[in-house]
Design a protein around this motif. Structure first.
Motif, short mmCIF file in Angstrom:
data_model
loop_
_atom_site.label_atom_id
_atom_site.label_comp_id
_atom_site.label_asym_id
_atom_site.label_seq_id
_atom_site.Cartn_x
_atom_site.Cartn_y
_atom_site.Cartn_z
N PRO B 283 0.94 -1.09 -0.09
CA PRO B 283 -0.06 0.00 -0.10
C PRO B 283 0.87 1.24 0.03
O PRO B 283 1.95 1.16 0.46
CB PRO B 283 -0.73 0.01 1.25
N SER B 284 0.11 2.32 -0.65
CA SER B 284 0.97 3.47 -0.42
C SER B 284 1.42 4.14 1.02
O SER B 284 0.59 3.77 1.91
CB SER B 284 0.10 4.70 -1.32
N GLY B 285 2.20 4.93 0.99
CA GLY B 285 2.33 5.64 2.34
C GLY B 285 2.73 4.75 3.38
O GLY B 285 3.53 3.90 3.11
N THR B 287 2.79 1.54 5.15
CA THR B 287 2.13 0.21 4.43
C THR B 287 1.16 -0.33 5.46
O THR B 287 0.40 -1.28 5.20
CB THR B 287 3.23 -0.67 4.19
N HIS B 289 -1.38 1.51 6.87
CA HIS B 289 -2.68 2.19 7.07
C HIS B 289 -4.14 1.57 6.63
O HIS B 289 -5.23 1.67 7.22
CB HIS B 289 -2.62 3.49 6.09
N PRO B 290 -4.03 0.52 5.65
CA PRO B 290 -5.41 -0.17 5.47
C PRO B 290 -5.91 -0.92 6.61
O PRO B 290 -7.30 -1.13 6.73
CB PRO B 290 -5.09 -1.13 4.31
N ALA B 295 -5.51 5.32 11.27
CA ALA B 295 -5.08 6.19 10.22
C ALA B 295 -5.67 7.25 9.87
O ALA B 295 -7.06 7.44 9.74
CB ALA B 295 -5.02 5.17 8.90
N GLU B 297 -5.47 11.02 6.76
CA GLU B 297 -5.41 11.07 5.46
C GLU B 297 -3.94 10.98 5.07
O GLU B 297 -3.49 10.47 3.98
CB GLU B 297 -5.91 12.49 4.92
N CYS B 299 -1.47 9.33 6.15
CA CYS B 299 -0.93 8.13 6.22
C CYS B 299 -0.96 7.31 4.97
O CYS B 299 -0.15 6.60 4.62
CB CYS B 299 -1.66 7.29 7.24
N THR B 300 -2.04 7.65 4.14
CA THR B 300 -2.18 7.10 2.82
C THR B 300 -1.22 7.71 1.96
O THR B 300 -0.90 7.15 0.83
CB THR B 300 -3.38 7.25 2.43
N ARG B 301 -0.58 8.84 2.07
CA ARG B 301 0.27 9.70 1.25
C ARG B 301 1.82 9.23 1.42
O ARG B 301 2.57 9.11 0.49
CB ARG B 301 -0.13 11.21 1.30
#
Lengths: 337, 326
Positions: B283-285, B287, B289-290, B295, B297, B299-301
Motif C-alpha cells: 500500500p502507499s504511504g 504500509t 494504513h489499510p 489512520a 489522510e 498516512c495514505t500519502r
C-alpha cells in the motif's frame, strides 16, 4: 474411568476407553491408551499435548480415518447415543461432513484447487441434505457471508488460490459448518496462520459455535489458544490423557506434574519470569514407553509406585489427573478423616 | 554506554521477481521487484539480546541473513565494532543458529565432527587433540554428555539436536550469535530448556544475540530490546518492558493484543481485520494504513519517518504515547 467426566449428562460425543495400536514388524505400538472423555452440546473441549502425544490421532480415530497398520484395539465411540466405531466405511461416510465436520491445519490442502469454493460448499450441502441446487448455492452464499468473506457474491466463484491464508481458513470453516454438524473437530486450525489472523479465526470459530450450539474438539499445541477458546481441556502425554478438567482450573491449578511443568514452561506475555520451568528430557517414543507412569523418568516428584503401575485417572478437586501422588494424598486424608 | 557491537544503517534488500526476460519483453512489462527489507537501521550493544519480531513476510529473516553476510544488502551498510575486527570481522566471531535442527545438521556426520567443523575450517586450535577436548567441553556446556560425540544426529531428539547446533555455533568462540527462530520447531517443554540454556550461555560467555522470532511471548522472555517489523520496515524499537507497557505503534498494539495468553481465560475480543498485504505491491504511504484503526489522510500519502523509536504519523502525537492499551 468414572472420573473422566461427570459433568455432561447427555453428551454429543462420548469416547470410552479408546485404544489404538499400530502393528509393525518390530511389534505392536500403542499410540492411544484408554482415552475417555465426553463433549457436551455447545462445549469446546481443548486437547493439548506435545508432538507425538496422540492428540491428532484421537481426532482421526473419532471420524474413522485411521489407516493401516493402525487399528482400534478397544473402546467405544458414541455420537449422540449412536455407536460409531463399528459401523463400517459406508456408515462413517454418512457421518463425516454431515454430523462431524473437520477443520485441518493447512487450509490449502483441505480445499480442492480445481473447484470454485462455492461449488465445494454446495457439493457438501447437496450430498448431505435434501435441497435443490439453487437452494444449496444460496446456503453456500449465506455461509460465506457468515464466516466474514468480504463481497461474498463475487468471491463465491473464486478458486482457493485466489484467497489469502486467513480467508481460505474461513472457507474451510464454512465447509465444515455446511451440513450443520453436531460436532466439529478442529485439528490445529490456526497453526499455519500469523497471530493477527489467528485471533480473527479463533473469534469466528467461537462465535459460530456459540450461536449454533455446535460442539468443538479443538486440537492444538498452543495453550494460549486453548485458554481463550475452550471450556474444558484434556492434556495428553504419550498416548494417554493425564489431566482433564475446566480450563481455568487446569491452567491455574494443574494437578498432574506434567501439566504443571507445561504451564510453567510457556513464556507469558503478562509477567516476566527470570527462568522458565524446565522439564528435563523429552517425551518417550512409542517403542520406548517406560512401564508404570510414562512421565516418571522426567518427573521430579516420582515415588516408588510410579514405576510399578499406570495410575488411574482420579478426581482431584475440580479436575481429574492420572497421578499416584493424588491417590496417596486421598488415602492420607481419608485416614485422617 | 558501550560502543555498539553491530550498527545496521539503512539496509535495503530487493528481490527480482520479474517474469523471464523474453516473456517480459513480449508483454512489454517492467521488471518487478519485491522489497523484502526497506531502510532498516538499528544498533546492538555488547552483551544484549536484540530481537526482531514480525509476521511472515515482514523481512526479519532477510535482515538476519544480511547481518551474517549470507546475503548482500542492495543498499545500506552493516558495521561491526572494532572489538570484532571492524571492517574485516574476525573469522568465527559471528555464528548462526537455525530454526530446524533436523535440517541444519549433516545426518552422515558424527556429532563430534559436526561440532569440530568450525574449528577445523579456521584451523584454530590447530592441534586435533585440543579440538577433541574442546568438543567434549562444549557438549558438557550445552547439557549433553561428552560420550554423545560418537553418535549421529538421528539418535537425538529435536531439543538435543538444537543443543548440538548451539555447541557447533559456540566452537569458534563467537561474540555475536544470530538466532533465527531457534525454538519454533520445538515443543514447549523443550523450548523452555533451550531458552534457559541460551540465557545461561549469554551470562557465562558474554554473548550478544540477534534473536529473530514471530512469537512475542518468547521474545519478551529473551530480549532486552525489541524491534517490530512490518512489510520490510522497522516500525518500532523499544526496551522490552517499555514496549509491552506502552506500545507506541498501532501495529505493535495489534500484535500484542492478538497473542493468545494463558492469563486471558475465555476472553472475547474484537480482532483487527485484514491480513499482511503482498510485499510486491505494498500500500502507499504507511504500509499499515489499510489495517490501522487510527489512520488519517496523511498516512495514505507519506511514508512515516523512523524517529529512533517509532515510525508512525499518529504516534508522534504525545497523547498516544501515554495512552494505555484499551
Amino acid at each position: 474411568m468414572m472420573a473422566a467426566d461427570e459433568t455432561a449428562m447427555d453428551p454429543v460425543l462420548s469416547v470410552r476407553n479408546l485404544s489404538l495400536e499400530f502393528v509393525t514388524r518390530r511389534g505392536v505400538l500403542r499410540a492411544l491408551n484408554e482415552i475417555s472423555f465426553d463433549i457436551a452440546r455447545g462445549e469446546v473441549l481443548g486437547v493439548v499435548g506435545e508432538s507425538g502425544a496422540g492428540k491428532s490421532l484421537t481426532g482421526t480415530a473419532i471420524i474413522g480415518l485411521i489407516d493401516k497398520p493402525g487399528r482400534l484395539s478397544g473402546g467405544e465411540i458414541w455420537l449422540k447415543g449412536q455407536r460409531i466405531d463399528n459401523i463400517g466405511h459406508d456408515g462413517l461416510r454418512k457421518i463425516r461432513g454431515r454430523r462431524i465436520g473437520m477443520i485441518f491445519q493447512d487450509p490449502l490442502t483441505s480445499l480442492n484447487p480445481l473447484f470454485r469454493v462455492g461449488d465445494q460448499i454446495a457439493e457438501t450441502i447437496l450430498t448431505h441434505m435434501p435441497v435443490s441446487k439453487a437452494e444449496a448455492r444460496a446456503r453456500a452464499l449465506a455461509l460465506l457471508t457468515e464466516v466474514g468473506i468480504p463481497a461474498p457474491e463475487n468471491r463465491i466463484d473464486a478458486y482457493p488460490h485466489e484467497f489469502s491464508g486467513g480467508m481460505r481458513q474461513r472457507v474451510v470453516i464454512a465447509l465444515a459448518l455446511a451440513a450443520e454438524p453436531d460436532l466439529i473437530i478442529a485439528d490445529e486450525p490456526t497453526t499455519a496462520l500469523d497471530v493477527s489472523v489467528q485471533a480473527q479465526i479463533i473469534t469466528l470459530l467461537k462465535r459460530l459455535c456459540r450461536t449454533r450450539g455446535t460442539s468443538v474438539m479443538l486440537i492444538t499445541h498452543d495453550m494460549g489458544v486453548i485458554a481463550e477458546t475452550a471450556d474444558r481441556v484434556a492434556v495428553m502425554y504419550a498416548g494417554r490423557i493425564v489431566e482433564i478438567g475446566p480450563v481455568a482450573d487446569v491452567i491455574r491449578h494443574p494437578k498432574h506434574p506434567y501439566a504443571s511443568g507445561l504451564m510453567g514452561a510457556i513464556p507469558a506475555l503478562g509477567a516476566k519470569v527470570q527462568r522458565l520451568t524446565q522439564i528435563s528430557g523429552a517425551m518417550p517414543r512409542l517403542n520406548a514407553i517406560p512401564p508404570g507412569c510414562a512421565f516418571r523418568p522426567r518427573c521430579m516428584q516420582a515415588i516408588g509406585k510410579c514405576a510399578e503401575a499406570v495410575p488411574p485417572l482420579v478426581r482431584v478437586g475440580a479436575t481429574s489427573a492420572r497421578c499416584w501422588l493424588h491417590e496417596e494424598q486421598d488415602e492420607r486424608s481419608a485416614a485422617h478423616g | 554506554m558501550a560502543e555498539p557491537v553491530l550498527r545496521v544503517e539503512n539496509i535495503r534488500r530487493l528481490f527480482d521477481v520479474s517474469k523471464p526476460w523474453l516473456e517480459r519483453v513480449v508483454a512489454r512489462e517492467k521488471p518487478q521487484f519485491l522489497r523484502a527489507v526497506d531502510e532498516v537501521s538499528f544498533e546492538i550493544r555488547p552483551g544484549e539480546t536484540f530481537a526482531l519480531v514480525g509476521e511472515s513476510g515482514s523481512g526479519k529473516s532477510t535482515v538476519a541473513k544480511m547481518v551474517v553476510g549470507l546475503l548482500p544488502p542492495s543498499s545500506g551498510s552493516v558495521h561491526f565494532s572494532a572489538s570484532m575486527g571492524g571492517g574485516k570481522v574476525r573469522p568465527g566471531a559471528i555464528q548462526m543458529i537455525f530454526q530446524d535442527p533436523y535440517a541444519s545438521l549433516n545426518p552422515r556426520w558424527r556429532i563430534r565432527d559436526i561440532i569440530a567443523e568450525p574449528m577445523a575450517a579456521l584451523n584454530h586450535p590447530a592441534d586435533p587433540a585440543a579440538r577433541a577436548a574442546r568438543v567434549a567441553d562444549l557438549l558438557t556446556l550445552v547439557g549433553l554428555s561428552p560420550l554423545d560425540g560418537e553418535k549421529y544426529p538421528h539418535q537425538f531428539s529435536g531439543g538435543q539436536r538444537q543443543r548440538v547446533a548451539i555447541a557447533r555455533a559456540l566452537s569458534s568462540e563467537p561474540q555475536f550469535l544470530v538466532c533465527d527462530e531457534p525454538t519454533s520447531a520445538l515443543d514447549v517443554s523443550v523450548q523452555a530448556q533451550i531458552l534457559n540454556l541460551m540465557r545461561d550461555l549469554q551470562e557465562r560467555l558474554g554473548l550478544t544475540y540477534l534473536f529473530i522470532s514471530h512469537n512475542l511471548a518468547v521474545v519478551r522472555h529473551m530480549a532486552h530490546r525489541i524491534g517490530v517489523m512490518y512489510l520490510g520496515r522497522l516500525v518500532e524499537v523499544q526496551e522490552t518492558e517499555a514496549l509491552f507497557a506502552a506500545p507506541r505503534h498501532p501495529y505493535t498494539r495489534l500484535l500484542i493484543d492478538a497473542v493468545p495468553d494463558l492469563e486471558q481465560i475465555g476472553r472475547d475480543r474484537i480482532p483487527v481485520q485484514g491480513e499482511v498485504p503482498s510485499p510486491i505491491n505494498p500500500p502507499s504511504g504507511c504500509t499499515f494504513h489499510p489495517r490501522c484503526p487510527l489512520a488519517t489522510e496523511i498516512c495514505t500519502r507519506e511514508v512515516p519517518a523512523f524517529d529512533g523509536s517509532v515510525a508512525c504519523h499518529v504516534a508522534q502525537d504525545t497523547m498516544m504515547a501515554g495512552q494505555a492499551m484499551p
